[in-house]
Design a protein around this motif. Sequence first.
Motif, short mmCIF file in Angstrom:
data_model
loop_
_atom_site.label_atom_id
_atom_site.label_comp_id
_atom_site.label_asym_id
_atom_site.label_seq_id
_atom_site.Cartn_x
_atom_site.Cartn_y
_atom_site.Cartn_z
N UNK A 294 6.28 -2.44 -6.07
CA UNK A 294 4.77 -2.67 -5.71
C UNK A 294 4.52 -4.11 -6.23
N UNK A 295 4.47 -4.53 -7.91
CA UNK A 295 3.95 -4.96 -9.09
C UNK A 295 5.15 -6.51 -8.20
N UNK A 296 5.75 -6.13 -8.37
CA UNK A 296 7.06 -7.60 -7.62
C UNK A 296 6.20 -7.84 -5.90
N UNK A 297 5.97 -7.28 -5.06
CA UNK A 297 5.60 -7.98 -4.18
C UNK A 297 4.11 -8.17 -4.58
N UNK A 298 3.19 -7.48 -5.40
CA UNK A 298 1.79 -7.92 -5.67
C UNK A 298 2.30 -9.17 -6.54
N UNK B 260 1.03 -0.38 -0.22
CA UNK B 260 0.23 0.09 -0.39
C UNK B 260 0.75 1.15 0.22
N UNK B 261 1.57 1.41 0.68
CA UNK B 261 2.46 2.42 1.07
C UNK B 261 3.48 2.66 -0.54
N UNK B 262 3.93 1.24 -1.32
CA UNK B 262 4.67 1.86 -2.60
C UNK B 262 3.39 2.06 -3.68
N UNK C 253 0.22 -12.36 -3.95
CA UNK C 253 -1.15 -12.16 -5.10
C UNK C 253 -2.55 -11.87 -4.23
N UNK C 254 -1.67 -10.35 -3.99
CA UNK C 254 -2.80 -9.40 -3.27
C UNK C 254 -3.11 -8.97 -3.94
N UNK C 255 -4.46 -9.09 -4.90
CA UNK C 255 -5.13 -8.72 -5.90
C UNK C 255 -5.42 -6.93 -5.38
N UNK C 256 -6.72 -7.63 -4.72
CA UNK C 256 -7.50 -6.88 -4.25
C UNK C 256 -6.61 -5.32 -3.91
N UNK C 257 -5.16 -5.63 -3.09
CA UNK C 257 -4.65 -4.20 -2.55
C UNK C 257 -4.30 -3.58 -3.19
N UNK C 258 -4.26 -4.02 -5.09
CA UNK C 258 -4.55 -2.52 -6.31
C UNK C 258 -4.73 -1.98 -6.32
#
Length: 836
Positions: free
Chosen positions: A719-723, A694-696, A727-732
Amino acid sequence: MDRNSPITVIRAPQGFGKLDLVRSWLDTARSDFRAVLWIPAPTGAPDSEAFWTTVMDRIRTAGVIAGETNPDGDATSAAESVREFLARSGAPVLLVLVRVDLVRDDRIEEEILHLLDRCHNVNIVATTCGRSLFGDPIRVEPTHELILTRDLLYTREDARELFAHSEIELEPGELEYILERVGSLPALMRVAVVVAKTLPDLAGRRALLAHRLDNAIDRYVHSTVLARLSVDADRNFVIAVASARVITPDVATLLTGVDDAARRLESLESAGIVNHCETAFEDAWEFAPAIRDRLIAAQESVGIQPAQNLTKLARHSLERGDVAGGLAYAAEARDWDLAIDLIDTHWVGLVGSHLTVLRAVLRVVPEERLASRPAIKAGRDLFTALDTQSTIPESVLPDDPRDVETSGAAPAAEHALAVGCVQALMLRLAGEHERAAELTRRLSHLVRGALDARPDEIGPQLPGMRLQWGITYQLAGAFPESTVELRLAHRGALAQRIRVGARHAAGNSAMNWAVVGEPGRATEWLELEDAHPDPDGWLEPRAKVGGLVARTLVAVDRLDFTAAAAWLDELGEASGREELWPFVTYAHGRFALAAGQAHAGMAVLQRAIASHAAVLRPGSTIDLVLTALEVDLRLALGEGNRALSVLSTQTPDEPILAATAARARLLTGAPAAALALCRKFDWFSYPFTRTQLEALLVEAAAHRALGENAAATRAWQRAAAIADRAGLVSTLATVPRELLAALDAAAANPSSTARVLLASDAPEMYPAAVHHVDLTARERAVLAELAVGLSTVEMARKLFVSTNTIKSQLRSLYRKIGAHSRDEALEIAYRTGLID
């Protein structure tokens, strides 16, 4: 009763003073009734016709209608005659129908209600013992009042007035003893008055009071309760079922062996001997506590061993999953082996959900029975200490971990461990999570030393202790430590074949990973949780909470809102007793943000905080998590000023709050301030993966808003690397889809997670910009005076400025918030949080 409702039903067993209540009300109330007609209790189970004939005779005798020559007219039944008679009179009449439930006719209730419909000049007070009449209040609402057993019990003030009226001076503590002993039952309170009048003023007065009161209650039970039973079989049934505090047909059959227990209990209810439990989920009955005590005392006279029956009830309760009930029956039976085993096995759950029962039992367990149970003895000693002081004592363990570990090899280590575990749990239940975690850290060093010295003694206790330590660390926000302890608890429970412990540890481990934003790791632990069957009985809700929170968060992260809603429905909102309530609330909030239901999420959050205010410590990790959740929900609702107001009460020195504060600055038009907050921490050493992401995302969006596209792309790639990894789809969805698409298009390697989100119909969590208003100090002062209704002249006088200055400031205020009138300005100010 002063409401003078058309009908008041007083329903209670014999001895609860139903008629005394009516008489005292009529003596003290200012009555407008021309006549009060008492219809005595029917004898011989009459039918409706016979009953209303009696009523008619009373009406004639009382001379309610003077000079009436043909009162019956064309009436075809006694009930109709009464209706026509009273309707023609028009005079206010109160009918007191004593034990009208003794009329054995299905028509009687309908005829009473028909009478009230026809005769608006008539009020009725009806007394009953059972539920054969007016058992369903819905049928006659809202035109009736229902007074139940609990409403007739004596309060402390009632009892004080009773003894004062009887000119009896009681010694200190005697009033409280009498109330407890007779269970506040009105009939027994009158017995207590007679007993107290004859008490001499001597040293052994309390013992004499107890002796005489028990004898008087015995006489009452035999002459008023048992004497009303027609056959010995009924008496033996009543005496036997008195062992149970709450008597269901199954329990009655267990205690007596009869096949028609339900019918017998209903018959006893109609006779006014037992009371139907209004709050039970199934048909159940109970005796007044004082009567139950004396019936149990009479059991040996009919060949029943009271202790055997009570132990039988204890084991029956355990079979139904009611550990607290089983413990209470075991203590009453003085089956100390069973009681101590229950405490030893279930002490954590008992402390968490049934502390009153646990404390009561611990007070009566003989001292010699605890010599080999140091943990239980420590618990009793601590509860005794808490009775005399308001704070939990400090731990006696040394502060230095090396000293603690060394002391673990000493013979007293097991006792110190027991005391420390109880203290840590009590601190946790009081909301002192950080203190509990600090004590737990010292306990882990103590265990290390004890394991080296006496592994066989300490080893069997470890899985349960580590499970509780893991929960303590969770609530303190120490997720890495919690994860370690829960993994060890799971491993130890598997080795000892404690399946419920293994399941509980796996579910809570999954919750740890899901909360920090690692759905893949959470899923691994959920699979381990699924390897064990659901726990039975009272443990099931507690053991499943962590897993249900994890399942909800994982489903939200993967945009599976249908599954998330189903898990949330099973989870429900956190009860007042739920220790993991912050995580339950967090799951509701995350779902609400992702599904575009911020209003519902805010409502759940506010209810949770209100019901757990006593254990929510300002500045704690839990407080910071819930504050961040509130700010996010406010932003999602477009309440910029409210979000910033909430943040103003906290200093964003913790990453979880700083990321949310950065988002608030970004959405309210301050991207440079958002960047400053994002750069305040070393995010890659912070264990919250979701917060890092979220911070990124905020950082990328802020750079983009400032025209710094290259920096935005670099932040997005991290950020994309972490997502993609987590697998944090909704955080995007915390940034606008248009911005997300532009960032991903500019990146060298497109994100698979971004592609999933962009292909979905998941809503954006927040508006692209959130409205807020920056008012000057003077404008805020004017708005505050506007809210209390001051005129322009009054504001000028109070603020020591001219009216023209006030008018100028009002124009500026209206322009900033988009209002055109005083009322509109106030409506906008309250809605947006400019005024609380």
